[in-house]
Design an enzyme around this catalytic site. Structure first.
Site, mmCIF file in Angstrom:
data_model
loop_
_atom_site.group_PDB
_atom_site.id
_atom_site.type_symbol
_atom_site.label_atom_id
_atom_site.label_comp_id
_atom_site.label_asym_id
_atom_site.label_seq_id
_atom_site.Cartn_x
_atom_site.Cartn_y
_atom_site.Cartn_z
ATOM 1 N N SER A 1 -2.793 0.737 -45.785
ATOM 2 C CA SER A 1 -2.275 -0.205 -44.786
ATOM 3 C C SER A 1 -3.081 -0.157 -43.500
ATOM 4 C CB SER A 1 -0.828 0.145 -44.405
ATOM 5 O OG SER A 1 0.051 -0.155 -45.438
ATOM 6 N N HIS B 1 -1.956 -5.928 -46.912
ATOM 7 C CA HIS B 1 -2.818 -5.658 -48.061
ATOM 8 C C HIS B 1 -3.412 -6.977 -48.554
ATOM 9 C CE1 HIS B 1 -1.694 -1.403 -48.952
ATOM 10 N NE2 HIS B 1 -0.676 -1.733 -48.192
ATOM 11 N N HIS C 1 1.683 -0.817 -55.442
ATOM 12 C CA HIS C 1 2.658 0.245 -55.166
ATOM 13 C C HIS C 1 3.792 0.208 -56.195
ATOM 14 C CE1 HIS C 1 0.880 -0.759 -51.204
ATOM 15 N NE2 HIS C 1 1.005 0.535 -50.949
ATOM 16 N N TYR D 1 6.807 0.774 -55.477
ATOM 17 C CA TYR D 1 8.008 0.167 -54.873
ATOM 18 C C TYR D 1 8.025 -1.345 -55.012
ATOM 19 C CZ TYR D 1 5.104 -0.701 -50.695
ATOM 20 O OH TYR D 1 4.117 -1.112 -49.848
ATOM 21 N N GLU D 2 6.875 -1.927 -55.360
ATOM 22 C CA GLU D 2 6.851 -3.371 -55.610
ATOM 23 C C GLU D 2 7.411 -3.709 -56.991
ATOM 24 O OE1 GLU D 2 3.005 -5.210 -53.785
ATOM 25 O OE2 GLU D 2 2.579 -3.105 -54.212
ATOM 26 N N ALA E 1 -1.511 5.074 -44.955
ATOM 27 C CA ALA E 1 -0.746 5.247 -43.719
ATOM 28 C C ALA E 1 0.430 6.139 -44.066
ATOM 29 C CB ALA E 1 -0.258 3.900 -43.211
ATOM 30 N N MET F 1 4.211 6.364 -49.238
ATOM 31 C CA MET F 1 4.730 5.691 -50.449
ATOM 32 C C MET F 1 3.616 5.342 -51.426
ATOM 33 S SD MET F 1 7.219 3.053 -48.439
ATOM 34 C CE MET F 1 8.076 3.567 -46.943
ATOM 35 N N SER F 2 2.535 6.080 -51.389
ATOM 36 C CA SER F 2 1.412 5.738 -52.278
ATOM 37 C C SER F 2 0.688 7.015 -52.674
ATOM 38 C CB SER F 2 0.447 4.785 -51.568
ATOM 39 O OG SER F 2 -0.169 5.442 -50.468
ATOM 40 N N ASN G 1 3.070 7.299 -37.349
ATOM 41 C CA ASN G 1 4.313 7.537 -36.588
ATOM 42 C C ASN G 1 4.821 8.925 -36.918
ATOM 43 O OD1 ASN G 1 4.890 5.845 -39.244
ATOM 44 N ND2 ASN G 1 6.582 7.265 -38.946
ATOM 45 N N HIS H 1 7.468 -1.550 -39.868
ATOM 46 C CA HIS H 1 6.182 -1.752 -40.524
ATOM 47 C C HIS H 1 5.140 -2.235 -39.509
ATOM 48 C CE1 HIS H 1 3.498 -2.178 -43.884
ATOM 49 N NE2 HIS H 1 3.302 -3.461 -43.644
#
Ligand code: HPA
Length: 286
Positions: free
Chosen positions: A41, A72, A94, A96-97, A124, A222-223, A246, A258
């Protein structure tokens, strides 16, 4: 509505899928990458340095869905970075998609199939280590796979890798040292730590952040972990850098967004790009 890209892809399905993908790429370019780079990201800017680029939108690759996460772009790029032939994934898939883990790792395996022996994974991430503020760059020393998923479930493809891959050195020590050397040469401070990979798409609760920190994590995202497992399985050398966008949830008492992640990515992205360019330039040939 069900999406067929969520259908199971077992390891044993991958050789035929990679054959088709390799043919589709070879139809467009004969470039043989030495390094495959996954841009996380907000890190897409590294692609600006590519010369003689062939850009293939994900949707034009057989069995490959268009990327959908904001930030992306969704293209496989092949070209030269400072004279070194590389492949870049501008946008990744990902879990989560709704993508099956076997699909999530296909790009990394494809870059390996095209010739890349080294894979650089960027992402990220949120900071678990309280000393990692926004903008920290962290070389990935190791990971904890908390996605509950693995790309290696189902019949194995012995032609790609072993049934029970060792993971002692999934994050190749020599490449970690090279990343640190590149950081020093570019005067870009680099931390090092353990990346925890979760499924997402929620950010963590403060209690989860405390737990993951207690487990030894330094950054969370998440990746990356599924791709690293696949790279290891396939005998590819992996290196990785997390851009901490963050502090982990609960550390500062503000909700995460995001937009904040993308903003920090665009600020720190150019620093990371410099490190990776030098790393690639100074990587010895196999
Ligand atoms: N958690 C998980 N993934 C992330 C975060 C986070 O705090 N920041 C950027 N990606």
């Amino acid at each position: 509505m069900s999406t067929d890209h969520a259908l199971p892809i077992h390891p044993s399905d991958l050789p035929a899928r990679l054959d088709a993908l390799e043919a589709a790429v070879r139809h467009r370019t004969s470039l043989v990458p030495r390094v495959g780079i996954v841009l996380g990201s907000g890190l897409g800017g590294l692609a600006d340095g590519l010369v003689g680029t062939t850009a293939i939108p994900f949707a034009e690759l057989p069995g490959w869905p268009a990327a959908s996460a904001p930030g992306h772009a969704g293209r496989l790029l092949l070209g030269e970075l400072d004279g070194v032939p590389v492949a870049m994934l501008q946008g990744r898939l990902h879990a989560y998609e709704g993508h099956h883990p076997g699909l999530v790792v296909q790009p990394v395996l494809l870059m390996g199939r095209l010739g890349a022996g080294t894979i650089v994974l960027t992402n990220a991430a949120g900071g678990l280590n309280p000393s990692f503020g926004a903008g920290t760059l962290m070389v990935i020393a190791d990971h904890i796979n908390m996605t509950g998923l693995t790309p290696l479930l189902g019949p194995n493809a012995d032609a790609i890798g072993p049934r029970f891959p060792d993971q002692t050195e999934t994050w190749t020590p020599a490449l970690r040292a090279r990343l640190h050397a590149a950081g020093e040469a570019e005067d870009v401070p680099l931390e090092e730590g353990v990346y925890v990979g979760l499924l997402g798409p929620t950010y963590e609760t403060p209690a989860e952040v405390r737990m993951l920190r207690g487990w030894g994590g330094d950054a969370v995202g998440m990746s990356t972990v599924l791709e690293a497992i696949a790279a290891r399985w396939a005998g590819l050398r992996a290196a990785g850098v997390s851009l901490v966008t963050n502090p982990g949830a609960g550390y500062v008492g503000e909700p995460l967004s995001h937009e904040e992640v993308l903003q920090a990515g665009s600020e720190a992205g150019p620093r990371l790009a410099r490190v990776i360019r030098r790393f690639v330039r100074e990587l010895p040939a196999d």
